[in-house]
Design an enzyme around this catalytic site. Structure first.
Site, PDB file in Angstrom:
ATOM      1  N   ARG A  10      -9.644 -11.686  41.632  1.00 16.84           N
ATOM      2  CA  ARG A  10      -9.967 -11.770  43.298  1.00 16.84           C
ATOM      3  C   ARG A  10     -11.260 -12.496  43.347  1.00 16.84           C
ATOM      4  O   ARG A  10     -11.255 -13.451  44.301  1.00 16.84           O
ATOM      5  CB  ARG A  10     -10.223 -10.410  43.916  1.00 16.84           C
ATOM      6  CG  ARG A  10     -11.197  -9.810  43.207  1.00 16.84           C
ATOM      7  CD  ARG A  10     -11.367  -8.171  44.147  1.00 16.84           C
ATOM      8  NE  ARG A  10     -11.980  -7.405  43.087  1.00 16.84           N
ATOM      9  CZ  ARG A  10     -13.000  -6.443  43.707  1.00 16.84           C
ATOM     10  NH1 ARG A  10     -13.303  -6.415  45.077  1.00 16.84           N
ATOM     11  NH2 ARG A  10     -13.820  -5.481  43.001  1.00 16.84           N
ATOM     12  N   GLU A  58      -2.833  -5.173  59.894  1.00 14.15           N
ATOM     13  CA  GLU A  58      -2.430  -5.970  59.294  1.00 14.15           C
ATOM     14  C   GLU A  58      -1.010  -6.692  59.725  1.00 14.15           C
ATOM     15  O   GLU A  58      -0.773  -7.729  59.343  1.00 14.15           O
ATOM     16  CB  GLU A  58      -2.151  -5.492  57.800  1.00 14.15           C
ATOM     17  CG  GLU A  58      -3.312  -4.948  56.800  1.00 14.15           C
ATOM     18  CD  GLU A  58      -3.769  -3.612  57.643  1.00 14.15           C
ATOM     19  OE1 GLU A  58      -2.968  -2.875  58.193  1.00 14.15           O
ATOM     20  OE2 GLU A  58      -4.785  -3.208  57.075  1.00 14.15           O
ATOM     21  N   PHE A  83      -1.333  -2.856  51.675  1.00 13.57           N
ATOM     22  CA  PHE A  83      -1.137  -3.008  53.071  1.00 13.57           C
ATOM     23  C   PHE A  83      -0.640  -4.303  53.529  1.00 13.57           C
ATOM     24  O   PHE A  83       0.134  -4.580  54.573  1.00 13.57           O
ATOM     25  CB  PHE A  83      -2.378  -3.028  53.798  1.00 13.57           C
ATOM     26  CG  PHE A  83      -3.333  -1.709  53.182  1.00 13.57           C
ATOM     27  CD1 PHE A  83      -2.604  -0.511  53.088  1.00 13.57           C
ATOM     28  CD2 PHE A  83      -4.438  -1.774  52.559  1.00 13.57           C
ATOM     29  CE1 PHE A  83      -3.034   0.774  52.609  1.00 13.57           C
ATOM     30  CE2 PHE A  83      -4.975  -0.457  52.213  1.00 13.57           C
ATOM     31  CZ  PHE A  83      -4.463   0.620  52.182  1.00 13.57           C
ATOM     32  N   HIS A 109      -6.190  -6.247  44.628  1.00 11.99           N
ATOM     33  CA  HIS A 109      -6.142  -4.758  44.471  1.00 11.99           C
ATOM     34  C   HIS A 109      -4.700  -4.217  44.277  1.00 11.99           C
ATOM     35  O   HIS A 109      -4.007  -3.438  44.840  1.00 11.99           O
ATOM     36  CB  HIS A 109      -6.443  -3.957  45.721  1.00 11.99           C
ATOM     37  CG  HIS A 109      -8.053  -3.913  45.724  1.00 11.99           C
ATOM     38  ND1 HIS A 109      -8.736  -5.256  45.933  1.00 11.99           N
ATOM     39  CD2 HIS A 109      -9.028  -2.946  45.732  1.00 11.99           C
ATOM     40  CE1 HIS A 109     -10.275  -4.790  45.830  1.00 11.99           C
ATOM     41  NE2 HIS A 109     -10.296  -3.584  45.582  1.00 11.99           N
ATOM     42  N   ASP A 117      -9.581   4.802  43.803  1.00 10.75           N
ATOM     43  CA  ASP A 117      -8.977   5.018  44.940  1.00 10.75           C
ATOM     44  C   ASP A 117      -7.747   5.932  45.069  1.00 10.75           C
ATOM     45  O   ASP A 117      -7.475   6.536  46.004  1.00 10.75           O
ATOM     46  CB  ASP A 117      -8.895   3.572  45.778  1.00 10.75           C
ATOM     47  CG  ASP A 117     -10.061   3.224  46.287  1.00 10.75           C
ATOM     48  OD1 ASP A 117     -11.189   4.200  46.555  1.00 10.75           O
ATOM     49  OD2 ASP A 117     -10.300   2.145  47.002  1.00 10.75           O
ATOM     50  N   ARG A 167      -8.264  -5.915  41.378  1.00 14.10           N
ATOM     51  CA  ARG A 167      -9.638  -5.492  41.403  1.00 14.10           C
ATOM     52  C   ARG A 167     -10.616  -5.523  40.236  1.00 14.10           C
ATOM     53  O   ARG A 167     -11.876  -5.826  40.510  1.00 14.10           O
ATOM     54  CB  ARG A 167      -9.677  -4.255  42.020  1.00 14.10           C
ATOM     55  CG  ARG A 167     -10.878  -3.370  42.061  1.00 14.10           C
ATOM     56  CD  ARG A 167     -10.981  -2.136  42.733  1.00 14.10           C
ATOM     57  NE  ARG A 167     -12.035  -1.573  42.710  1.00 14.10           N
ATOM     58  CZ  ARG A 167     -12.758  -0.753  42.196  1.00 14.10           C
ATOM     59  NH1 ARG A 167     -12.227  -0.210  40.950  1.00 14.10           N
ATOM     60  NH2 ARG A 167     -14.128  -0.174  42.212  1.00 14.10           N
TER      61      ARG A 167
END
Lengths: 313, 281
Positions: A10, A58, A83, A109, A117, A167
């Protein structure tokens, strides 16, 4: 293998956006309240007027990206893989893919390496969702250098593109002179005993497995298949022909991703035994990324084990 | 506008209605009800309001129109055909397998269609993106989007409204066709979106309420919208679903079905009589 520096892919996305932003005025970057995490914040710092935050919405962001593209802008729309491709799947399908608009959906991610998470944020279905859309290019880089090259290639390509970044920091093994081409796989190790086709962070794991296997007299052909769609069919067929057995490795469900793309091709054109390494139709859980990758077998040790079992050695 | 101009628009609206009835009848399916309720709006947009060029549909500086309630494509197609984007005869190919006139608008196939729509709630977001894109490029072109009153039950519509207001898109004008009916019945009974204007005001829109079948009010609303600075405009138009065909008016059953041969004869005769009366006036 020698110690190499580690950078999350990223990070490369943010860096590539800034370089593209300097060269092209028509680039606009969209985010949905995750600019810090997706690294579009790097672009925002450089070009605040061309960074559009859509808030936690989104679906609206994806359709708005389509509208921007329809006026000639080149939007890069970012969120987490879950998302972007899950929540906004239908917006990507109907607003972007169906009218074949020039939108780059770039999600961070992806996969299990999201870590602590937990399963709600560990998207292992994004390749499957994006692959199912006609005309969509689907890619994921193996390291930071490849990510930068891939994002730039996505800009040059006219049409909808999906890129998944990760990530967690992963080893950078490509040199600065690396050239990337959409739809072309990369042979990162020559061999003829087993073909290992991987993408994302599994490429480096496959390379580590390749070294361990070589010490045991097994020479693996290892391919970095950064573009999942369109698949480099020629290279898959060549690898299968040469080795006779294929293992796929991806940080994604074994359903619908790289493994299934390879199986679909081989079953129709060159039936070859295949083992798929990936998430085995299950959700992830919270934990440190490295431990999760071990737990679910997304690691060099498991690739070695699967290879030896597969070869009966 | 002069009385003559108004009469010309009324004649054109009648022809657009004929296009809607003829095309859905030929297709034996489609959505006449919500197309008819917006016939005056489609007519005014393509005859007066939109700065477009049928000879150059992709002209970069043109105004954009996004039919967010994409199922009313028959109304859009009829208005586009009468504006000269493609032959009026082609309306009879609606929904046929070799036709470019898809059941819902497809921007890659139909000259004059600025966005592919059909999945409710998405078009208005696309319009927001277009308004942002045109502003980035320093163009004075405006963006218009027509939504159904049932459509605004979609949460995405309110995400879009929030963003239009947040970015101060005064080059965006949305129109809500408040005909009061959706597939399953009265919008109040299915899932009430009322009060519509109050919600739009709360979301930061300059809001104008009009009779959607009155050309004077449509003209005045668009003129007012152009004077608004720093915020988007919403025109909430009160209309009659199925307007112009007696048995379709205020009947949710005509949301998504076409006439049978006997019904077509009646509808066609009514519209021909209305046209003859307007032309004879």
């Amino acid at each position: 293998m020698a110690d190499v520096k580690k950078i999350a892919t990223r990070e490369g996305y943010g860096q590539a956006l800034v370089e593209l932003g300097q060269a092209h005025e028509n680039i606009v970057v969209l985010d949905a309240d995750l600019a810090g995490a997706t690294k579009t914040g790097t672009f925002k710092k450089a070009f605040p007027d061309r960074h559009l935050n859509f808030g936690i919405a989104e679906g609206n962001m994806m359709s708005a990206a389509a509208g921007l593209a329809a006026t000639g802008m080149v939007p890069f729309a970012s969120s987490f893989a879950m998302f972007a491709t899950g929540r906004a799947f239908e917006q990507i399908r109907n607003s972007i893919a169906y009218p074949r608009l020039n939108v780059k959906v770039c999600a961070s991610h992806g996969g299990i390496s999201v870590g602590e998470d937990g399963a709600s944020h560990q998207c292992c279905e994004d390749y499957a969702l994006m692959r199912s859309l006609p005309g969509m290019v689907v890619m994921s880089p193996a390291d930071n250098v490849e990510c930068i090259a891939m994002v730039k290639a996505a800009y040059e390509y006219v049409g909808p593109v999906y890129i998944r970044t990760g990530r967690s920091a992963v080893p950078v093994f490509h040199g600065e002179d690396f050239k990337f081409q959409i739809g072309k796989g990369e042979v990162v190790r020559e061999g003829s005993d087993i073909a290992i086709i991987a993408n994302g962070l599994m490429v480096y794991e496959a390379m580590k497995a390749g070294e361990a296997l070589a010490e045991q007299g097994i020479n693996a052909l290892i391919v970095n298949m950064a573009t999942i769609k369109p698949l480099d069919e020629e290279l898959v067929l060549e690898a299968a022909r040469k080795c006779g057995k294929v293992i796929t490795c991806e940080e994604h469900s074994v359903i619908g991703g790289l493994g299934e793309a390879v199986c679909s091709l081989l079953s129709e054109k060159l039936p070859t035994p295949v083992k798929r390494i990936g998430m085995n139709d299950e959700f992830g859980r919270s934990g440190p990324a490295a431990e999760l990758l071990q737990h679910y077998g997304l690691c060099a040790e498991n690739i070695v084990k699967v290879t030896k079992d597969f070869l009966g050695k | 506008m002069t009385e003559l101009e108004k009469k010309e628009l009324q004649i054109m609206a009648c022809k657009v209605r004929m296009g809607i009835i003829d095309s859905t009848n030929a297709a034996k399916c489609g959505h006449p009800g919500g197309s008819l309720s917006a016939a005056e709006m489609f007519t005014y947009l393509y005859q007066k309001e939109l700065n477009v060029d049928p000879a150059n549909p992709q002209w970069a500086d043109r105004d954009r129109f996004v039919l967010s309630k994409g199922h009313t494509a028959p109304g859009l197609y009829a208005a586009l055909a009468h504006r000269g984007f493609f032959p009026v005869e082609d309306l009879l190919t609606l929904r046929k397998i070799d036709s470019y006139l898809q059941g819902h608008p497809n921007m890659t196939m139909v000259p004059g269609v600025d966005m592919s729509t059909g999945s409710l709630g998405q078009g208005i977001s696309c319009a927001v993106g277009m308004a942002l894109g045109l502003r980035f490029q320093g163009k004075n072109a405006r963006v218009y989007s027509l939504l159904g009153d049932g459509e605004i039950q979609e949460g995405q519509v309110w995400e879009a409204c929030m963003s239009a207001s947040h970015y101060g898109l005064d080059n965006l004008c949305i129109i809500i066709d408040n005909n009061g009916l959706q597939i399953d019945g009265n919008i109040r009974d299915v899932m009430s979106p009322y009060p519509i204007a109050d919600k739009l005001i709360a979301f930061g829109f300059h809001t104008i309420a009009i009779d959607g079948h009155d050309f004077d009010q449509i003209e005045a609303a668009f003129a007012e919208a152009k004077t608004v600075k720093g915020k988007p405009t919403a025109i909430v138009m009160n209309t009659v679903k199925g307007k112009g065909v007696s048995f379709m008016e205020n009947n949710a059953g005509w949301h998504g079905k076409a006439t049978n041969p006997a019904e077509y004869e009646i509808a066609s005769a009514e519209l021909k009589a209305a046209l003859a009366e307007l032309e004879g006036m």
